[in-house]
Design an enzyme around this catalytic site. Structure first.
Site, short mmCIF file in Angstrom:
data_model
loop_
_atom_site.label_atom_id
_atom_site.label_comp_id
_atom_site.label_asym_id
_atom_site.label_seq_id
_atom_site.Cartn_x
_atom_site.Cartn_y
_atom_site.Cartn_z
N SER A 81 -8.68 -8.73 36.69
CA SER A 81 -9.25 -8.78 35.34
C SER A 81 -9.00 -10.16 34.71
CB SER A 81 -8.68 -7.65 34.49
OG SER A 81 -9.40 -7.51 33.29
N ASP A 105 -14.73 -12.04 30.78
CA ASP A 105 -13.58 -12.27 31.63
C ASP A 105 -14.02 -12.23 33.10
OD1 ASP A 105 -14.05 -9.53 31.75
OD2 ASP A 105 -11.93 -9.00 31.78
N ASP A 161 -13.96 -10.18 35.57
CA ASP A 161 -14.64 -9.01 36.16
C ASP A 161 -15.68 -8.41 35.22
OD1 ASP A 161 -12.63 -7.98 34.45
OD2 ASP A 161 -12.55 -6.11 35.57
N ASP A 192 -15.78 -6.95 32.21
CA ASP A 192 -15.68 -5.72 31.42
C ASP A 192 -15.27 -6.02 29.98
OD1 ASP A 192 -13.03 -6.34 31.89
OD2 ASP A 192 -12.47 -4.34 32.62
#
Length: 491
Positions: free
Chosen positions: A134, A277, A279, A281
């Site tokens: 993340s 970010d 990833d 999400d």
């Protein structure tokens, strides 16, 4: 409160302000929890995320999956990763271990977290594994584990998997029963699902003639976000969009890390800036004047648009801004708070049949698309809102209730002391509205301010989030709680 910390020598206690560096990590760099495993790449077993750890946890996941579906002959797991440097290595180990366990793999390759979540449903798979740390720096990586609905494992499932990994209760398939691997790209399928959402007004967005600057921190957002914006008819100026995994700045989309984006938005005279970010999400916006829209207000703005078109309950976690509650109640609807953590938010959303939910870190969950934080649907709904209101991004931000959050933490060397502080603080403020489903949250409703204390699951830390109508009042509230903590220790 300044950025220095104060040490109380007697009990080795430290107080950090919200200016403490977000890339500060303790020596413990392998973290096992019910949501998966994460750690730094490179180092000794037990001190880092090693290939042996990856094999062990993937094997435990496969074992639990086979136990859950004993009657199925062919199990399928979807695997995808962000662009960080170690991703290909970790992906190879994960896929190989699943195949060794007799499980078929659908390999998404470079894919956002929400894309992998949706791919589990698209493929009618039995589970999914997302390889991403993340917003953590490039030396980190992690395994995030999904169920057959493309949602994160609940606490019970996570505990069972941890136990299985610890006891190494797994076995592997004979050579003629090994799993197969298939490569498949779900990027456009995800984008098409976003564009098909009934509240995404692509025609109005296209007519608005938006111009945006996108900062994808050199990860998978640089693949999917420009493709989405092109479909929406938005001019996209790309910043850090090569998916090399060489993050151009701290990858958490906080204002202090987005100075380059802020400057580029002003230079290009863009409608707004968009930051995701690694990833994809989490989602943050920059106003046309180069000022941050505020990650807490990503969810607020999307909720405003959703509630205007579809009445219903909303949910965010206890540490998120009160602004969502205010907006929800302005539409005559009910707001609910959950414990911190995406799975806790989605569980509460299902319980109250919420129409929108998420977290104040820029995570937007739109349940009639899927139960996961998703920057793509967040972006499409935000732009739909902006196009409908026909105002500047800064004017949209100014139209929402103004709150300021102060983020601090207390670090102690004694876990028992942490529990004692939380219990005593709860007692001292018993005349206020207390919520204790996740630490202790104290609401000062008449003054529209709150403070939330919760202990970390991985470090001997109490996090202190406070919010008020001014930044000074939010800091004062945090300082008062810190003084109370010190007095409890001294007593």
């Amino acid at each position: 409160m300044d950025s220095s910390f104060e040490q109380h020598a007697k009990v080795n206690i430290f107080f950090y302000s919200n200016f403490a560096p977000t890339n500060h990590y303790k020596l413990m760099t392998l973290i096992k929890s019910i949501s998966g495993i994460r750690g730094t790449i490179g180092g000794a077993i037990g001190d880092a995320l090693t290939p042996l750890d990856i094999v062990k946890f993937t094997s435990a996941y496969a074992s639990r999956l086979k136990g859950k579906y004993p009657e199925k002959q062919n199990l399928t797991v979807v695997v995808g990763r962000d662009a960080r440097i170690s991703g290909k290595m970790v992906e190879s180990i994960v896929c190989g271990t699943l195949m060794a366990s007799g499980i078929d793999v659908v390999d998404c390759g470079l894919a956002s977290t929400p894309t992998v979540e949706m791919a589990v449903v698209f493929e009618k798979a039995d589970g999914g594994i997302i390889i991403t740390a993340s917003h953590n720096p490039k030396q980190w990586n992690a395994l995030k584990l999904l169920n057959e609905k493309g949602e994160f494992l609940n606490a019970e499932e996570g505990e069972s998997l941890l136990k299985c990994a610890q006891e190494e209760r797994f076995s592997y398939s004979e050579v003629d029963r090994l799993g197969n691997i298939t490569a498949k790209d779900f990027t456009m399928q995800h984008i098409d699902a976003v564009l098909s959402h009934p509240l995404v007004n692509a025609d109005r967005i296209k007519a608005a003639g938006f111009k945006v600057v996108l900062d994808a921190v050199n990860s998978v957002g640089g693949i999917i976000m420009p493709a989405l914006l092109e479909k929406l008819g938005v001019e996209c100026i790309r910043l850090n969009c090569e998916p090399t995994g060489l993050f151009a700045h701290n990858p958490e989309p906080l204002p202090g890390h987005l100075t380059e984006l802020c400057g580029k938005v002003k230079e290009e005279k863009a409608t707004l800036g968009i930051s995701v970010d690694p990833d994809v999400d989490r989602l943050a916006f920059i106003c046309e004047d180069g000022t941050p829209f505020g990650e807490e207000y990503t969810l607020v703005s999307v909720a405003d648009y959703v509630l205007r078109n579809n009445k219903g309950a909303t949910v965010s976690n206890l540490s998120s801004s009160r602004a969502l509650r205010d907006i929800t109640e302005s539409y005559g609807q009910k707001y609910y708070a959950s414990a911190v953590g995406e799975v806790n938010v989605t569980t509460e959303m299902k319980r109250v049949n919420a129409v929108i939910g998420g977290e104040g870190n820029g995570g937007v969950i739109v349940p009639d698309l899927h139960y996961g934080r998703d920057a793509m649907i967040g972006t499409a709904l935000f732009l739909s809102n902006l196009a409908e209101k026909k105002m500047k991004t800064s004017e949209l931000r100014d139209s929402y209730p103004a709150y300021f959050i102060s983020k601090n933490k207390i670090e102690l060397s004694d876990q028992v002391m942490i529990d004692m502080i939380l219990s005593e603080i709860k007692s001292r403020y018993s005349d206020r509205r207390i919520t204790d489903i996740d630490g202790v949250k104290i609401d000062f409703d008449n003054e529209k301010k709150w403070v939330h204390l919760r202990k970390s699951n991985t470090e001997p830390i109490i996090r202190i989030y406070s919010e008020a109508k001014t930044a000074e009042e939010a800091d004062r509230l945090a300082e008062e709680i810190i003084r109370q903590a010190k007095s409890i220790i001294n007593e």
